[in-house]
Design a protein around this motif. Structure first.
Motif, mmCIF file in Angstrom:
data_model
loop_
_atom_site.group_PDB
_atom_site.id
_atom_site.type_symbol
_atom_site.label_atom_id
_atom_site.label_comp_id
_atom_site.label_asym_id
_atom_site.label_seq_id
_atom_site.Cartn_x
_atom_site.Cartn_y
_atom_site.Cartn_z
ATOM 1 N N THR A 152 0.841 -1.198 0.000
ATOM 2 C CA THR A 152 0.000 0.000 0.000
ATOM 3 C C THR A 152 0.875 1.247 0.000
ATOM 4 O O THR A 152 0.552 2.235 -0.661
ATOM 5 N N ASN A 153 1.961 1.200 0.711
ATOM 6 C CA ASN A 153 2.908 2.310 0.746
ATOM 7 C C ASN A 153 3.447 2.600 -0.659
ATOM 8 O O ASN A 153 3.461 3.746 -1.104
ATOM 9 N N ARG A 154 3.873 1.545 -1.357
ATOM 10 C CA ARG A 154 4.395 1.716 -2.728
ATOM 11 C C ARG A 154 3.333 2.296 -3.647
ATOM 12 O O ARG A 154 3.601 3.221 -4.418
ATOM 13 N N LYS A 155 2.132 1.746 -3.567
ATOM 14 C CA LYS A 155 1.065 2.204 -4.457
ATOM 15 C C LYS A 155 0.638 3.631 -4.152
ATOM 16 O O LYS A 155 0.326 4.399 -5.063
ATOM 17 N N ILE A 195 0.527 9.223 -6.060
ATOM 18 C CA ILE A 195 0.828 10.652 -5.918
ATOM 19 C C ILE A 195 1.658 11.128 -7.109
ATOM 20 O O ILE A 195 1.369 12.166 -7.700
ATOM 21 N N CYS A 196 2.663 10.346 -7.489
ATOM 22 C CA CYS A 196 3.525 10.720 -8.615
ATOM 23 C C CYS A 196 2.750 10.806 -9.919
ATOM 24 O O CYS A 196 2.952 11.722 -10.717
ATOM 25 N N GLU A 197 1.868 9.861 -10.141
ATOM 26 C CA GLU A 197 1.089 9.868 -11.388
ATOM 27 C C GLU A 197 0.037 10.968 -11.381
ATOM 28 O O GLU A 197 -0.213 11.597 -12.395
ATOM 29 N N GLY A 235 7.933 15.664 -12.889
ATOM 30 C CA GLY A 235 8.810 16.237 -11.881
ATOM 31 C C GLY A 235 8.473 15.821 -10.464
ATOM 32 O O GLY A 235 9.273 15.984 -9.551
ATOM 33 N N THR A 236 7.294 15.284 -10.292
ATOM 34 C CA THR A 236 6.843 14.939 -8.945
ATOM 35 C C THR A 236 7.618 13.765 -8.372
ATOM 36 O O THR A 236 7.915 13.753 -7.179
ATOM 37 N N GLN A 237 7.954 12.763 -9.195
ATOM 38 C CA GLN A 237 8.596 11.564 -8.662
ATOM 39 C C GLN A 237 9.913 11.885 -7.965
ATOM 40 O O GLN A 237 10.154 11.422 -6.861
ATOM 41 N N HIS A 238 10.738 12.681 -8.581
ATOM 42 C CA HIS A 238 12.023 13.008 -7.961
ATOM 43 C C HIS A 238 11.794 13.750 -6.637
ATOM 44 O O HIS A 238 12.476 13.496 -5.646
ATOM 45 N N TYR A 239 10.842 14.662 -6.625
ATOM 46 C CA TYR A 239 10.538 15.404 -5.405
ATOM 47 C C TYR A 239 10.042 14.462 -4.307
ATOM 48 O O TYR A 239 10.500 14.517 -3.165
ATOM 49 N N VAL A 240 9.115 13.555 -4.651
ATOM 50 C CA VAL A 240 8.563 12.610 -3.681
ATOM 51 C C VAL A 240 9.667 11.692 -3.152
ATOM 52 O O VAL A 240 9.743 11.436 -1.949
ATOM 53 N N GLN A 241 10.521 11.202 -4.033
ATOM 54 C CA GLN A 241 11.646 10.353 -3.608
ATOM 55 C C GLN A 241 12.517 11.069 -2.589
ATOM 56 O O GLN A 241 12.922 10.496 -1.587
ATOM 57 N N THR A 242 12.825 12.315 -2.866
ATOM 58 C CA THR A 242 13.712 13.093 -2.014
ATOM 59 C C THR A 242 13.067 13.356 -0.653
ATOM 60 O O THR A 242 13.697 13.163 0.384
ATOM 61 N N VAL A 243 11.826 13.773 -0.659
ATOM 62 C CA VAL A 243 11.141 14.133 0.585
ATOM 63 C C VAL A 243 10.877 12.911 1.460
ATOM 64 O O VAL A 243 11.012 12.980 2.681
ATOM 65 N N THR A 244 10.512 11.787 0.841
ATOM 66 C CA THR A 244 10.154 10.589 1.619
ATOM 67 C C THR A 244 11.323 9.618 1.780
ATOM 68 O O THR A 244 11.171 8.578 2.411
ATOM 69 N N THR A 267 11.286 1.608 -5.874
ATOM 70 C CA THR A 267 10.095 1.358 -5.059
ATOM 71 C C THR A 267 8.877 2.011 -5.702
ATOM 72 O O THR A 267 7.816 1.390 -5.807
ATOM 73 N N ILE A 268 9.038 3.241 -6.133
ATOM 74 C CA ILE A 268 7.930 3.939 -6.781
ATOM 75 C C ILE A 268 7.622 3.293 -8.132
ATOM 76 O O ILE A 268 6.459 3.133 -8.504
#
Length: 85
Positions: free
Chosen positions: A29-32, A37-39, A44-53, A59-60
């Motif tokens: 559930t965490n991965r999904k 959120i990224c989709e 540009g969101t994926q890199h930001y989400v990776q960095t923040v979390t 994993t994403i």
């Protein structure tokens, strides 16, 4: 010079919700949730989400595949156990 990614209010809202609920999520559930959120929030969101979390990009990526049904989701409730110290 390339402009730095600035997250929208939508991204910040979803990440606040994710952080509040993260402890109750199992691993799939965490991965999904992160993949969704990224989709949902676009380029540009994926890199930001990776960095923040502090999440690995793979994993994403796996979460995206699980969202689209390309990879079977592990059985519900299954979770990694912490190693003994």
């Amino acid at each position: 010079m390339k402009k730095a990614y600035e997250p929208s209010d939508e991204v910040n809202y979803y990440l606040e919700f994710y952080n509040a609920m993260q402890d109750s999520f199992d691993e799939p559930t965490n991965r999904k949730a992160l993949a969704w959120i990224c989709e949902k929030c676009g380029y540009g969101t994926q890199h930001y989400v990776q960095t923040v979390t502090h999440t690995d990009p793979k994993t994403i990526g796996r979460g995206r595949k699980e969202l689209h049904g390309e990879v079977p989701t592990p059985e519900q409730g299954r979770q990694r156990l912490k190693g003994s110290a």
